[in-house]
Scaffold this active site. Sequence first.
Site: not given
Ligand code: OSB
Ligand code: MG
Length: 374
Positions: A136, A162, A164, A189, A214, A239, A263, A291
């Site tokens: 991510s 992925k 953001k 995401d 996402e 999510d 999660k 994660g």
């Molecule tokens: O939405 O998946 C998410 C990290 C913090 C809060 C929300 C998210 C995330 C990540 C990080 O996408 C995933 C990771 O731990 O690498």
């Molecule tokens: Mg997410």
Amino acid sequence: MKIDGIVLRELHIPLLRPFETSFGVTRDRRVLLAEIRSEGLTGWGECTAGEHPHFSYESTDTAWHILLHELGPSLAAAEQVEHGGEIPTIFKLVRGHRMAKATLENAIWDLEAQREGITLASLLGGVRDIIPCGVSLGIQKSIPDLLAVIEKELAAGYQRIKLKCKPGWDVKVFEAVRNRFPGITLSCDANSAYRLRDADHVATWDAFDLLMIEQPMWHDDFFYHSILQKRLNTPICLDESINNRRDALAAIENESCRIINIKLGRVGGFSEAIAVHNACLERGVPVWCGGMLESGIGRSHNIAISSLENYSLPGDVSASARYWKEDIIEPEVTVTPQGEIILPDTPGRGYEVRYDLIERLTVRKEIVRSLVTV
Ligand code: OSB
Ligand code: MG
């Protein structure tokens, strides 16, 4: 098993690099750990709540409070606990606070696996010993910066990238990434950054052949996502909206998504994660492990649950070295050049904790209750 003591700790650990999402930047993690002692064994849990109540209403401080004053004492008072699956019943009077609940429940599963002398993955019902991994990638300062990061992660073997995204960091980014890396498995995401009025805009993303989009809209919504999903060819993955099995069933029934991110903290622990997984499996909806910038403890739990049958898409479960200068487990989590994690085969989590390092990073520590006087 008899619960001999529960210790809560907060650790401060700087991230190697800041992580930016549509709701802000994380530079330093406040990691909340629970250590449960039972009959000579120690189980560990990690709370996945963020420093601020942005992803979820829970935060490090709300979880600390609920663990210390509500969940910890009720678990310590439980006469006999045999199985991680019994924990949700012990906590049922506390409404919500799923990330806090997962912290203790997951530590009990860890203890149980150690007591049985089997891996946590096999206790959970896992069927694979190698899991596929994705990364991510937070919002970067510029598109060239992002392209350089992607290049590095692909070279490390990761099977899915992925991105953001948020308004202003979407189409031009997807375009640049697709031009540079036409064939890669790509997803995005939004962490709830869009609204239904953006549907026409989001529909243009179909051109980028994304594996999924996402959580494009509200964190607590199924209904408007079902309207958006009808206008997209690209699958929506939920999510934030999915807190339990019932939510997963509602989302699937309403066609709000075609993929679910599970999660452990968000759904309240291993029991509910298995229930969500099974509901999705029965309905042909693939899942993957999300994660939350976990330390090695939470990461080892994510690895174990990812071994279940329907975790068929690469998760946001990646190497320790992407996040930390040094992780609090040994060995650290590493990823093969093929972008996979090979599951450990020793009982329990399968990674030792670095107790000295944990002690050094601890900024507060509280004993919930010890039933044994030594
Ligand atoms: O939405 O998946 C998410 C990290 C913090 C809060 C929300 C998210 C995330 C990540 C990080 O996408 C995933 C990771 O731990 O690498
Ligand atoms: Mg997410």
